[in-house]
Design a protein around this motif. Structure first.
Motif, mmCIF file in Angstrom:
data_model
loop_
_atom_site.group_PDB
_atom_site.id
_atom_site.type_symbol
_atom_site.label_atom_id
_atom_site.label_comp_id
_atom_site.label_asym_id
_atom_site.label_seq_id
_atom_site.Cartn_x
_atom_site.Cartn_y
_atom_site.Cartn_z
ATOM 1 N N LEU A 4 12.773 -5.928 -3.210
ATOM 2 C CA LEU A 4 11.887 -5.124 -2.364
ATOM 3 C C LEU A 4 10.525 -4.936 -3.022
ATOM 4 N N TYR A 5 10.530 -4.750 -4.335
ATOM 5 C CA TYR A 5 9.244 -4.645 -5.032
ATOM 6 C C TYR A 5 8.480 -5.959 -4.948
ATOM 7 N N ARG A 8 6.914 -6.220 -1.494
ATOM 8 C CA ARG A 8 5.776 -5.310 -1.325
ATOM 9 C C ARG A 8 4.558 -5.775 -2.121
ATOM 10 N N GLN A 11 2.544 -8.655 -0.259
ATOM 11 C CA GLN A 11 2.273 -8.540 1.177
ATOM 12 C C GLN A 11 0.909 -9.088 1.577
ATOM 13 N N ARG A 23 7.837 -7.658 6.839
ATOM 14 C CA ARG A 23 7.874 -6.388 7.572
ATOM 15 C C ARG A 23 9.265 -6.098 8.105
ATOM 16 N N LEU A 26 11.514 -5.003 5.062
ATOM 17 C CA LEU A 26 11.167 -3.681 4.550
ATOM 18 C C LEU A 26 11.493 -2.568 5.541
ATOM 19 N N SER A 27 11.468 -2.893 6.830
ATOM 20 C CA SER A 27 11.751 -1.872 7.836
ATOM 21 C C SER A 27 13.243 -1.693 8.083
ATOM 22 N N VAL A 29 16.355 -2.941 5.815
ATOM 23 C CA VAL A 29 17.005 -3.679 4.720
ATOM 24 C C VAL A 29 18.470 -3.948 5.045
#
Length: 286
Positions: A4-5, A8, A11, A23, A26-27, A29
């Motif tokens: 996830l890092y 991000r 992006q 997106r 991240l929205s 998982v």
């Protein structure tokens, strides 16, 4: 790898298609971790080739590795991915106090007098007691045990360093006791130190989670009850359960020899008054 890092952090450099995948992941998982690759590509409106390129861009070897990393990210727990909305300031003051009260009541209701009696029987004849703890609350509580028990005349030393714990464990024998503090009961260095101490016959008192590796290695277990809330921003209330357990244990030990311990506490109060002065109602130690 923290997938996830990695997503991000990249992006701003993704293509349009990769951006849609990012997106989506991240929205949601949980969906990204459980969906088939075809469903993931369809939901993001990209081709399999774009999905494969996205996997390599974020540091994965291939699509299979991407799925593995997403599954690991999802396993962290939904409360860290979509935490509940923070309450108003006055409300979270009340929630913090409420969680502490709930933790204390839960532990008090679950206390078993026979376990504390067994703990007293394990500690009282020990030539030396060592308290082990690592991490945040657990290491602090191991030192709290030293503060509580030394006032009662018990020879006790606290350690939070993993190498020192191994050194200590290697010197112990049947005449020694170890108190191990852990909210999880799973810290590898603590487990290793306890295994080493047990191999030389030392007695183990664990203040930890039932069913954990440390609990299974204990001669006597004082069980903790962990019930974390979804409000992740405040410190865990579980440490208050450990402190309550320590307070009850210390009081049980004090009452095994009330006259002798009253004299010890009087001498401590006198020594502190000579050192710092203050009211009669000040605690014995800061």
């Amino acid at each position: 790898m923290d997938i996830l890092y990695q997503i991000r952090a990249r992006q701003d450099s993704f293509s349009a298609g990769e951006g849609r995948i990012a997106r989506l992941v991240l929205s949601d998982v949980a969906f990204a971790a459980s969906a088939s690759l075809d469903d993931l590509a369809a939901r993001a409106e990209v081709s399999s080739a774009t999905l494969s390129r996205f996997a390599r861009t974020v540091g994965c070897k291939d699509l299979r590795d991407l799925r593995l990393q997403l599954a690991q990210a999802s396993a962290v727990g939904n409360r860290f991915l979509t935490p509940e909305q923070a309450p108003e300031q006055s409300a979270f003051f009340t929630q913090i106090v409420g969680d502490i009260e709930s933790t204390l009541r839960q532990h008090l209701a679950g206390f078993d007098e026979s376990r504390f009696q067994a703990a007293v029987a394990l500690l009282t004849p020990a030539r030396m007691i060592h308290s082990f703890g690592m991490g945040g609350a657990s290491s602090l509580c191991s030192e709290e045990l030293q503060t509580r028990l030394v006032r009662l005349g018990y020879p006790i030393a606290a350690s939070r360093d993993p190498v020192m714990m191994r050194l200590i464990a290697a010197t112990l024998g049947p005449e020694h006791s170890v108190i191990v503090c852990s909210l999880s009961g799973r810290t590898p260095e603590l487990v290793d130190a306890v295994d080493l101490a047990r191999s030389y016959g030392a007695k183990i008192l664990a203040i930890t989670l039932p069913g954990s590796p440390l609990a299974e290695r204990a001669d006597v277990l004082l069980p903790l009850q962990i019930a974390e809330t979804h409000f992740i921003y405040k410190p865990t209330a579980a440490r208050y359960g450990m402190l309550l357990t320590i307070d009850v244990l210390a009081t049980e030990l004090a009452l095994t020899a009330p006259d002798a311990n009253r004299e010890r506490l009087r001498r401590i109060k006198l020594a502190l008054d000579d050192y710092r002065g203050g009211d009669d109602g000040l605690p014995l130690g800061d």
